[in-house]
Design a protein around this motif. Structure first.
Motif, PDB file in Angstrom:
ATOM      1  N   VAL A  53     -45.443  -1.991 -14.213  1.00 46.87           N
ATOM      2  CA  VAL A  53     -45.819  -1.043 -13.172  1.00 46.87           C
ATOM      3  C   VAL A  53     -45.834   0.340 -13.811  1.00 46.87           C
ATOM      4  O   VAL A  53     -44.806   0.803 -14.313  1.00 46.87           O
ATOM      5  N   VAL A  54     -47.003   0.978 -13.833  1.00 49.03           N
ATOM      6  CA  VAL A  54     -47.132   2.331 -14.382  1.00 49.03           C
ATOM      7  C   VAL A  54     -46.985   3.303 -13.220  1.00 49.03           C
ATOM      8  O   VAL A  54     -47.737   3.241 -12.247  1.00 49.03           O
ATOM      9  N   GLN A  55     -46.011   4.208 -13.345  1.00 52.77           N
ATOM     10  CA  GLN A  55     -45.720   5.142 -12.266  1.00 52.77           C
ATOM     11  C   GLN A  55     -46.448   6.475 -12.456  1.00 52.77           C
ATOM     12  O   GLN A  55     -46.935   6.775 -13.543  1.00 52.77           O
ATOM     13  N   ALA A  56     -46.488   7.271 -11.405  1.00 56.14           N
ATOM     14  CA  ALA A  56     -47.177   8.558 -11.433  1.00 56.14           C
ATOM     15  C   ALA A  56     -46.627   9.487 -12.503  1.00 56.14           C
ATOM     16  O   ALA A  56     -47.373  10.289 -13.083  1.00 56.14           O
ATOM     17  N   ASP A  57     -45.316   9.371 -12.817  1.00 56.17           N
ATOM     18  CA  ASP A  57     -44.724  10.239 -13.845  1.00 56.17           C
ATOM     19  C   ASP A  57     -44.984   9.731 -15.264  1.00 56.17           C
ATOM     20  O   ASP A  57     -44.515  10.311 -16.235  1.00 56.17           O
ATOM     21  N   GLY A  58     -45.740   8.635 -15.391  1.00 56.66           N
ATOM     22  CA  GLY A  58     -46.072   8.079 -16.700  1.00 56.66           C
ATOM     23  C   GLY A  58     -45.093   7.035 -17.202  1.00 56.66           C
ATOM     24  O   GLY A  58     -45.355   6.373 -18.205  1.00 56.66           O
ATOM     25  N   VAL A  84     -34.612  -4.323 -14.755  1.00 60.96           N
ATOM     26  CA  VAL A  84     -35.904  -3.688 -15.005  1.00 60.96           C
ATOM     27  C   VAL A  84     -35.813  -3.018 -16.360  1.00 60.96           C
ATOM     28  O   VAL A  84     -34.810  -2.369 -16.672  1.00 60.96           O
ATOM     29  N   LEU A  85     -36.848  -3.191 -17.171  1.00 61.95           N
ATOM     30  CA  LEU A  85     -36.954  -2.411 -18.399  1.00 61.95           C
ATOM     31  C   LEU A  85     -37.825  -1.205 -18.081  1.00 61.95           C
ATOM     32  O   LEU A  85     -38.882  -1.344 -17.467  1.00 61.95           O
ATOM     33  N   ALA A 112     -45.222  -0.228  -5.007  1.00 58.32           N
ATOM     34  CA  ALA A 112     -45.043   1.161  -4.581  1.00 58.32           C
ATOM     35  C   ALA A 112     -45.106   1.250  -3.060  1.00 58.32           C
ATOM     36  O   ALA A 112     -45.906   0.565  -2.419  1.00 58.32           O
ATOM     37  N   CYS A 113     -44.253   2.099  -2.487  1.00 60.95           N
ATOM     38  CA  CYS A 113     -44.223   2.315  -1.039  1.00 60.95           C
ATOM     39  C   CYS A 113     -44.986   3.583  -0.680  1.00 60.95           C
ATOM     40  O   CYS A 113     -45.163   4.475  -1.518  1.00 60.95           O
ATOM     41  N   LYS A 114     -45.387   3.667   0.566  1.00 63.24           N
ATOM     42  CA  LYS A 114     -46.106   4.848   1.047  1.00 63.24           C
ATOM     43  C   LYS A 114     -45.256   6.108   0.965  1.00 63.24           C
ATOM     44  O   LYS A 114     -45.778   7.199   0.785  1.00 63.24           O
ATOM     45  N   ASP A 115     -43.915   5.966   1.075  1.00 67.12           N
ATOM     46  CA  ASP A 115     -43.020   7.122   1.044  1.00 67.12           C
ATOM     47  C   ASP A 115     -42.672   7.580  -0.371  1.00 67.12           C
ATOM     48  O   ASP A 115     -41.851   8.468  -0.555  1.00 67.12           O
ATOM     49  N   GLY A 116     -43.280   6.953  -1.377  1.00 65.66           N
ATOM     50  CA  GLY A 116     -43.019   7.322  -2.766  1.00 65.66           C
ATOM     51  C   GLY A 116     -41.947   6.493  -3.428  1.00 65.66           C
ATOM     52  O   GLY A 116     -41.760   6.563  -4.639  1.00 65.66           O
ATOM     53  N   ALA A 159     -46.515 -10.350  -4.349  1.00 70.87           N
ATOM     54  CA  ALA A 159     -46.851  -9.360  -3.329  1.00 70.87           C
ATOM     55  C   ALA A 159     -47.741  -8.294  -3.952  1.00 70.87           C
ATOM     56  O   ALA A 159     -47.616  -7.984  -5.140  1.00 70.87           O
ATOM     57  N   ILE A 160     -48.639  -7.742  -3.138  1.00 71.72           N
ATOM     58  CA  ILE A 160     -49.514  -6.649  -3.578  1.00 71.72           C
ATOM     59  C   ILE A 160     -49.689  -5.665  -2.428  1.00 71.72           C
ATOM     60  O   ILE A 160     -49.496  -6.009  -1.267  1.00 71.72           O
ATOM     61  N   ARG A 161     -50.049  -4.453  -2.770  1.00 70.57           N
ATOM     62  CA  ARG A 161     -50.417  -3.445  -1.778  1.00 70.57           C
ATOM     63  C   ARG A 161     -51.930  -3.505  -1.649  1.00 70.57           C
ATOM     64  O   ARG A 161     -52.655  -3.344  -2.633  1.00 70.57           O
ATOM     65  N   LEU A 162     -52.434  -3.776  -0.436  1.00 69.18           N
ATOM     66  CA  LEU A 162     -53.866  -3.843  -0.196  1.00 69.18           C
ATOM     67  C   LEU A 162     -54.469  -2.444  -0.156  1.00 69.18           C
ATOM     68  O   LEU A 162     -53.748  -1.455   0.040  1.00 69.18           O
TER      69      LEU A 162
END
Length: 175
Positions: A53-58, A84-85, A112-116, A159-162
């Motif tokens: 999972v690549v996050q917004a902060d890189g 988690v690594l 990822a959740c809608k609330d960040g 699970a996935i976010r549509l």
């Protein structure tokens, strides 16, 4: 950077507690692949089932689960847990982040959740329910997994976010 990663595990003679995480990287859309490399930071007895999972902060999060044997006995799954690594250098090095009280919870699937924040779901070695955990700090810490109302017979989940924001999950509803 556009490279493709193939993550897989390798184990000695079917002994899951000897498994290591390996990768091969392609820089030409999968036409050719680099050498097999072991992700040493993962340790032995470690498996991957879900993608990075690549996050917004890189930063990157790679959910893992560990197959731990009972000393003096063959591995039987009774001590398996999750972690988690996390990498901040695009997978060159990894830091292990424990998921507290995750005994029996494997195949962590981070969304990822809608609330960040982040939510993650698990297959259950105990064949009872799909379990859920949350992180509100980008995966640096996790809540202890708790059972959902969804059944799980020790089968994989996904699970996935549509695109419309809803969450979808594939799981085996038979017990």
């Amino acid at each position: 950077d556009g490279s493709l990663w193939l993550l897989h595990t390798a184990q000695s003679a079917g002994h899951q507690d000897t498994a290591v995480v390996r990768r091969r990287v392609s820089h030409d859309n999968g036409l050719t692949w680099g050498p097999v490399e072991t992700i040493a930071d993962a340790g032995t007895g470690t498996f991957v089932r879900q993608p990075v999972v690549v996050q917004a902060d890189g930063s990157w999060l790679l959910p893992i689960f560990r197959c731990k044997p009972v000393p003096g006995r063959a591995w039987d799954g009774s001590l398996d847990d999750s972690a988690v690594l996390r990498s901040t250098d695009q997978g060159k090095t990894w830091t292990r982040i424990e998921v507290p009280d995750s005994l029996g919870c494997v195949h962590m699937n981070i969304i990822a959740c809608k609330d960040g924040g982040l939510v993650a779901f698990f297959r259950s070695r105990w064949a009872d329910h799909v379990y859920r955990t949350r992180s509100s700090d980008g995966g640096l810490t996790w809540e202890a997994p708790k059972p959902t109302t969804l059944p799980n017979n020790n089968s994989s989940i996904q699970a996935i976010r549509l695109a419309d924001g809803r969450l979808a999950m594939i799981f085996n509803a038979s017990s």
